[in-house]
Write a protein that holds these residues in place. Structure first.
Motif, PDB file in Angstrom:
ATOM      1  N   PHE A  22       0.985  -0.999  -0.294  1.00 30.14           N
ATOM      2  CA  PHE A  22       0.307  -0.570  -0.239  1.00 30.14           C
ATOM      3  C   PHE A  22       0.524   1.571  -0.246  1.00 30.14           C
ATOM      4  O   PHE A  22       0.726   2.709  -0.410  1.00 30.14           O
ATOM      5  CB  PHE A  22      -1.135   0.209   1.286  1.00 30.14           C
ATOM      6  N   GLY A  23       1.520   1.546   0.441  1.00 31.78           N
ATOM      7  CA  GLY A  23       3.241   1.945   0.781  1.00 31.78           C
ATOM      8  C   GLY A  23       3.606   3.068  -0.539  1.00 31.78           C
ATOM      9  O   GLY A  23       3.553   3.638  -0.934  1.00 31.78           O
ATOM     10  N   LEU A  24       3.622   1.552  -1.449  1.00 32.36           N
ATOM     11  CA  LEU A  24       4.684   1.895  -2.655  1.00 32.36           C
ATOM     12  C   LEU A  24       3.552   2.170  -3.457  1.00 32.36           C
ATOM     13  O   LEU A  24       4.304   2.942  -4.554  1.00 32.36           O
ATOM     14  CB  LEU A  24       5.004   0.578  -3.200  1.00 32.36           C
ATOM     15  N   LEU A  25       2.285   2.231  -3.490  1.00 36.65           N
ATOM     16  CA  LEU A  25       1.326   2.153  -4.425  1.00 36.65           C
ATOM     17  C   LEU A  25       0.771   4.432  -4.254  1.00 36.65           C
ATOM     18  O   LEU A  25       0.840   4.473  -4.884  1.00 36.65           O
ATOM     19  CB  LEU A  25      -0.105   1.501  -4.422  1.00 36.65           C
ATOM     20  N   GLY A  26       0.956   4.187  -2.450  1.00 41.15           N
ATOM     21  CA  GLY A  26       0.597   5.628  -1.733  1.00 41.15           C
ATOM     22  C   GLY A  26       1.443   6.515  -2.650  1.00 41.15           C
ATOM     23  O   GLY A  26       1.678   7.831  -2.190  1.00 41.15           O
ATOM     24  N   TYR A  27       2.614   6.402  -2.283  1.00 35.09           N
ATOM     25  CA  TYR A  27       4.023   7.108  -2.621  1.00 35.09           C
ATOM     26  C   TYR A  27       4.066   7.210  -4.375  1.00 35.09           C
ATOM     27  O   TYR A  27       5.408   7.718  -4.318  1.00 35.09           O
ATOM     28  CB  TYR A  27       4.928   6.745  -1.650  1.00 35.09           C
ATOM     29  N   LEU A  28       4.295   7.050  -4.730  1.00 32.31           N
ATOM     30  CA  LEU A  28       4.528   7.244  -5.924  1.00 32.31           C
ATOM     31  C   LEU A  28       4.134   8.146  -6.851  1.00 32.31           C
ATOM     32  O   LEU A  28       3.116   8.982  -6.498  1.00 32.31           O
ATOM     33  CB  LEU A  28       4.413   5.581  -7.339  1.00 32.31           C
ATOM     34  N   PRO A  29       5.075   8.168  -6.982  1.00 33.33           N
ATOM     35  CA  PRO A  29       4.776   9.821  -8.123  1.00 33.33           C
ATOM     36  C   PRO A  29       3.813   9.673  -9.169  1.00 33.33           C
ATOM     37  O   PRO A  29       4.399  11.160 -10.034  1.00 33.33           O
ATOM     38  CB  PRO A  29       6.022  10.291  -7.923  1.00 33.33           C
ATOM     39  N   THR A  30       3.613   9.662  -9.191  1.00 34.81           N
ATOM     40  CA  THR A  30       2.445   8.938 -10.407  1.00 34.81           C
ATOM     41  C   THR A  30       0.309   8.857 -10.306  1.00 34.81           C
ATOM     42  O   THR A  30       0.796   8.543  -8.943  1.00 34.81           O
ATOM     43  CB  THR A  30       3.150   8.137 -11.764  1.00 34.81           C
ATOM     44  N   ASN A  31      -0.535   9.341 -10.393  1.00 27.12           N
ATOM     45  CA  ASN A  31      -1.678   8.488 -10.868  1.00 27.12           C
ATOM     46  C   ASN A  31      -2.299   7.505 -11.651  1.00 27.12           C
ATOM     47  O   ASN A  31      -3.053   8.066 -11.276  1.00 27.12           O
ATOM     48  CB  ASN A  31      -2.565  10.562 -10.235  1.00 27.12           C
ATOM     49  N   ALA A  32      -1.773   7.247 -12.120  1.00 31.36           N
ATOM     50  CA  ALA A  32      -1.732   6.142 -12.831  1.00 31.36           C
ATOM     51  C   ALA A  32      -2.133   4.953 -12.215  1.00 31.36           C
ATOM     52  O   ALA A  32      -3.643   4.707 -12.750  1.00 31.36           O
ATOM     53  CB  ALA A  32      -0.532   5.862 -13.662  1.00 31.36           C
ATOM     54  N   ILE A  33      -2.351   4.666 -10.672  1.00 31.47           N
ATOM     55  CA  ILE A  33      -3.433   4.080 -10.561  1.00 31.47           C
ATOM     56  C   ILE A  33      -4.874   4.333  -9.829  1.00 31.47           C
ATOM     57  O   ILE A  33      -5.031   3.805  -8.926  1.00 31.47           O
ATOM     58  CB  ILE A  33      -2.514   2.722  -9.397  1.00 31.47           C
ATOM     59  N   PRO A  38      -5.818   7.857  -0.127  1.00 29.02           N
ATOM     60  CA  PRO A  38      -6.321   6.338   0.141  1.00 29.02           C
ATOM     61  C   PRO A  38      -5.208   5.090   0.268  1.00 29.02           C
ATOM     62  O   PRO A  38      -5.237   4.321   1.404  1.00 29.02           O
ATOM     63  CB  PRO A  38      -7.817   5.908  -1.056  1.00 29.02           C
ATOM     64  N   TYR A  39      -4.330   4.617  -0.450  1.00 36.59           N
ATOM     65  CA  TYR A  39      -3.050   3.927   0.104  1.00 36.59           C
ATOM     66  C   TYR A  39      -1.880   4.103   1.146  1.00 36.59           C
ATOM     67  O   TYR A  39      -2.330   3.219   1.497  1.00 36.59           O
ATOM     68  CB  TYR A  39      -2.214   3.112  -1.395  1.00 36.59           C
ATOM     69  N   ARG A  40      -2.052   5.672   0.663  1.00 35.84           N
ATOM     70  CA  ARG A  40      -1.316   5.771   1.691  1.00 35.84           C
ATOM     71  C   ARG A  40      -1.685   5.553   3.688  1.00 35.84           C
ATOM     72  O   ARG A  40      -1.378   5.168   3.963  1.00 35.84           O
ATOM     73  CB  ARG A  40      -0.413   7.714   2.268  1.00 35.84           C
ATOM     74  N   VAL A  41      -3.550   5.723   3.540  1.00 34.31           N
ATOM     75  CA  VAL A  41      -3.517   5.431   4.316  1.00 34.31           C
ATOM     76  C   VAL A  41      -4.146   4.293   5.430  1.00 34.31           C
ATOM     77  O   VAL A  41      -3.816   3.932   6.280  1.00 34.31           O
ATOM     78  CB  VAL A  41      -5.719   6.172   4.337  1.00 34.31           C
ATOM     79  N   TYR A  42      -3.749   3.289   4.071  1.00 33.03           N
ATOM     80  CA  TYR A  42      -4.382   1.664   4.257  1.00 33.03           C
ATOM     81  C   TYR A  42      -2.879   1.439   4.875  1.00 33.03           C
ATOM     82  O   TYR A  42      -3.068   0.800   5.848  1.00 33.03           O
ATOM     83  CB  TYR A  42      -4.612   1.631   3.042  1.00 33.03           C
ATOM     84  N   CYS A  43      -1.931   1.930   4.504  1.00 37.41           N
ATOM     85  CA  CYS A  43      -0.333   1.261   4.935  1.00 37.41           C
ATOM     86  C   CYS A  43      -0.253   2.116   6.449  1.00 37.41           C
ATOM     87  O   CYS A  43      -0.172   0.893   6.669  1.00 37.41           O
ATOM     88  CB  CYS A  43       0.463   2.542   4.007  1.00 37.41           C
ATOM     89  N   TRP A  44      -0.450   3.297   6.435  1.00 36.18           N
ATOM     90  CA  TRP A  44      -0.864   3.448   7.960  1.00 36.18           C
ATOM     91  C   TRP A  44      -1.455   2.417   9.013  1.00 36.18           C
ATOM     92  O   TRP A  44      -0.452   2.623   9.669  1.00 36.18           O
ATOM     93  CB  TRP A  44      -0.279   4.810   7.930  1.00 36.18           C
ATOM     94  N   CYS A  45      -2.869   2.995   8.157  1.00 33.49           N
ATOM     95  CA  CYS A  45      -3.571   1.724   9.251  1.00 33.49           C
ATOM     96  C   CYS A  45      -3.902   0.451   9.114  1.00 33.49           C
ATOM     97  O   CYS A  45      -3.510  -0.328  10.736  1.00 33.49           O
ATOM     98  CB  CYS A  45      -5.165   1.419   8.370  1.00 33.49           C
ATOM     99  N   VAL A  46      -2.837  -0.326   8.382  1.00 34.35           N
ATOM    100  CA  VAL A  46      -2.568  -1.264   8.761  1.00 34.35           C
ATOM    101  C   VAL A  46      -0.741  -1.637   9.694  1.00 34.35           C
ATOM    102  O   VAL A  46      -0.709  -2.241  10.699  1.00 34.35           O
ATOM    103  CB  VAL A  46      -1.527  -2.676   7.709  1.00 34.35           C
ATOM    104  N   LEU A  47      -0.041  -0.465  10.450  1.00 33.24           N
ATOM    105  CA  LEU A  47       0.988  -0.480  10.559  1.00 33.24           C
ATOM    106  C   LEU A  47       0.289  -0.144  12.343  1.00 33.24           C
ATOM    107  O   LEU A  47       0.492  -1.232  13.184  1.00 33.24           O
ATOM    108  CB  LEU A  47       1.658   0.221  10.077  1.00 33.24           C
TER     109      LEU A  47
END
Length: 198
Positions: A22-33, A38-47
């Protein structure tokens, strides 16, 4: 994650994998995905809500787990109580006014002293069999971990514009307002047990 840790501790590593993805997807320098937030939020929620609380179970499941669980719990309460009491009594210098205006350096010093003393006292009381020369490593780690855990939760609440995590505990906020310090102390305790005791 907490339940999975009880069944098989290696599931916690799976949590790190999911958080990393999730962190990889959330901190990519692109909005292609799609939107990245939301991906950044998922990452930190899991942690924060998955992996950190799982260490409560991991500590409880080790040899003399009950004693170690209460040692971690009560020593963390000692840090919070010592910081609150000393801060109220002589606190003058603000620690992080933009995050938690009431926390002071004097209070932090009181919490550090109370936490270290509590670890040594509880280690003797619970008869863990760990020598003072070894428990010292955990004793000096408890206060910073507890204080950082408290500040992190305060920072999150500031970001969200709320005073309490919830209203489930009248006069105390929510469960996260009571568990914030423990969420950072128990991972430290588990690592200490794995490296120095077990």
């Amino acid at each position: 994650m907490v339940a999975a840790a009880h069944v098989e501790p290696r599931w916690v590593l799976g949590g790190f994998v999911f958080a990393g993805l999730f962190g990889l997807l959330g901190y990519l320098p692109t909005n292609a995905i799609g939107p990245r937030k939301p991906y950044r939020v998922y990452c930190w929620c899991v942690l924060y809500l998955g992996i950190l609380p799982a260490t409560f179970v991991l500590v409880r499941d080790v040899e003399q787990g009950r004693e170690w669980f209460f040692l971690g719990l009560l020593s963390t309460f000692a840090v919070d109580t010592g910081a609150y009491a000393v801060g109220r009594l002589i606190g003058r210098h603000k620690m992080a006014p933009k995050i938690s205006p009431k926390k002071t350096w004097e209070g932090a010093a009181g919490g550090i002293i109370a936490g270290i003393a509590a670890v040594f006292a509880l280690n003797s009381l619970f008869e863990t069999g760990v020598a003072a020369s070894t428990i010292w490593h955990f004793a000096i780690a408890v206060p910073p971990a507890a204080i950082i855990g408290d500040l992190v939760e305060s920072w999150m609440k500031r970001r969200m514009g709320v005073k309490d995590a919830s209203g489930l505990l009248p006069g105390h906020g929510g469960f996260m307002d009571r568990l914030d310090s423990l969420l950072f102390v128990f991972p430290v305790l588990y690592v200490f047990l794995e490296l120095r005791v077990l």
